[in-house]
Design an enzyme around this catalytic site. Structure first.
Site, PDB file in Angstrom:
ATOM      1  N   TYR A  40      11.002  -2.570  -1.541  1.00 44.43           N
ATOM      2  CA  TYR A  40      10.004  -1.928  -0.684  1.00 44.43           C
ATOM      3  C   TYR A  40       9.316  -2.962   0.199  1.00 44.43           C
ATOM      4  O   TYR A  40       9.075  -2.723   1.381  1.00 44.43           O
ATOM      5  CB  TYR A  40       8.964  -1.215  -1.542  1.00 44.43           C
ATOM      6  CG  TYR A  40       9.562  -0.069  -2.288  1.00 44.43           C
ATOM      7  CD1 TYR A  40       9.698   1.178  -1.679  1.00 44.43           C
ATOM      8  CD2 TYR A  40      10.012  -0.214  -3.586  1.00 44.43           C
ATOM      9  CE1 TYR A  40      10.253   2.244  -2.355  1.00 44.43           C
ATOM     10  CE2 TYR A  40      10.562   0.836  -4.266  1.00 44.43           C
ATOM     11  CZ  TYR A  40      10.680   2.065  -3.659  1.00 44.43           C
ATOM     12  OH  TYR A  40      11.229   3.103  -4.326  1.00 44.43           O
ATOM     13  N   ARG A  54       3.491  -0.091  -0.212  1.00 42.97           N
ATOM     14  CA  ARG A  54       3.081   1.132  -0.927  1.00 42.97           C
ATOM     15  C   ARG A  54       3.290   2.338  -0.029  1.00 42.97           C
ATOM     16  O   ARG A  54       3.806   3.364  -0.441  1.00 42.97           O
ATOM     17  CB  ARG A  54       1.607   1.019  -1.292  1.00 42.97           C
ATOM     18  CG  ARG A  54       1.472   0.620  -2.724  1.00 42.97           C
ATOM     19  CD  ARG A  54       1.284   1.780  -3.581  1.00 42.97           C
ATOM     20  NE  ARG A  54       0.734   1.453  -4.836  1.00 42.97           N
ATOM     21  CZ  ARG A  54      -0.308   2.107  -5.218  1.00 42.97           C
ATOM     22  NH1 ARG A  54      -0.969   2.811  -4.383  1.00 42.97           N
ATOM     23  NH2 ARG A  54      -0.651   2.006  -6.414  1.00 42.97           N
ATOM     24  N   CYS A  71      17.615   6.413  -0.161  1.00 42.56           N
ATOM     25  CA  CYS A  71      16.340   5.999  -0.745  1.00 42.56           C
ATOM     26  C   CYS A  71      16.573   5.439  -2.148  1.00 42.56           C
ATOM     27  O   CYS A  71      15.755   4.708  -2.675  1.00 42.56           O
ATOM     28  CB  CYS A  71      15.402   7.200  -0.793  1.00 42.56           C
ATOM     29  SG  CYS A  71      16.198   8.667  -1.398  1.00 42.56           S
TER      30      CYS A  71
END
Length: 103
Positions: A40, A54, A71
């Site tokens: 991420y 986040r 994803c």
DNA sequence: CCCGATTCCCCGC
DNA sequence: GCGGGGAATCGGG
């Protein structure tokens, strides 16, 4: 890989109610090579938001094209699988992991 | 205003 | 030197 397909996905994205940030995240996720995982944080840095790791997860959570956007290739910076919960079932994850194994 | 797919730093032992 | 806990950060509903 067909560029037309890629453009088609982008077109779909525009059709969806995705925010500019999400669109960026989804696009970056589409760039993930096959059989490869991205954290991420790295993804956030790629889109220009090194501290939005986040928010990136949040954007992927709203992912309108879970079967189109890998994803499941997005994981923690630690290398561990994060909280992948598309349809909300581990079975799906297993299937996607299978794709990843093919590389 | 609060929460959420995370990440990093600091302290203790 | 290693492990664990808490705080920070960004965006969306």
């Amino acid at each position: 890989m067909k560029n037309s397909d890629y453009s088609n996905i982008k077109n779909k994205l525009k059709k969806y109610k995705v925010t500019p940030f999400q669109e960026k995240v989804l696009l970056a996720t589409l760039e993930i090579p096959k059989g490869r995982t991205l954290s991420y944080k790295v993804l956030a840095e790629k889109i220009g938001h090194p501290k939005a790791f986040r928010a990136v997860g949040t954007a992927l959570k709203k992912n309108p094209l879970p079967l189109t956007i890998p994803c499941h290739r997005v994981i923690k910076n630690n290398g561990e699988i994060g909280n992948y919960s598309n349809g909300g079932n581990v079975k799906k994850r297993k299937l996607l992991i299978n794709e990843k194994a093919i590389a």
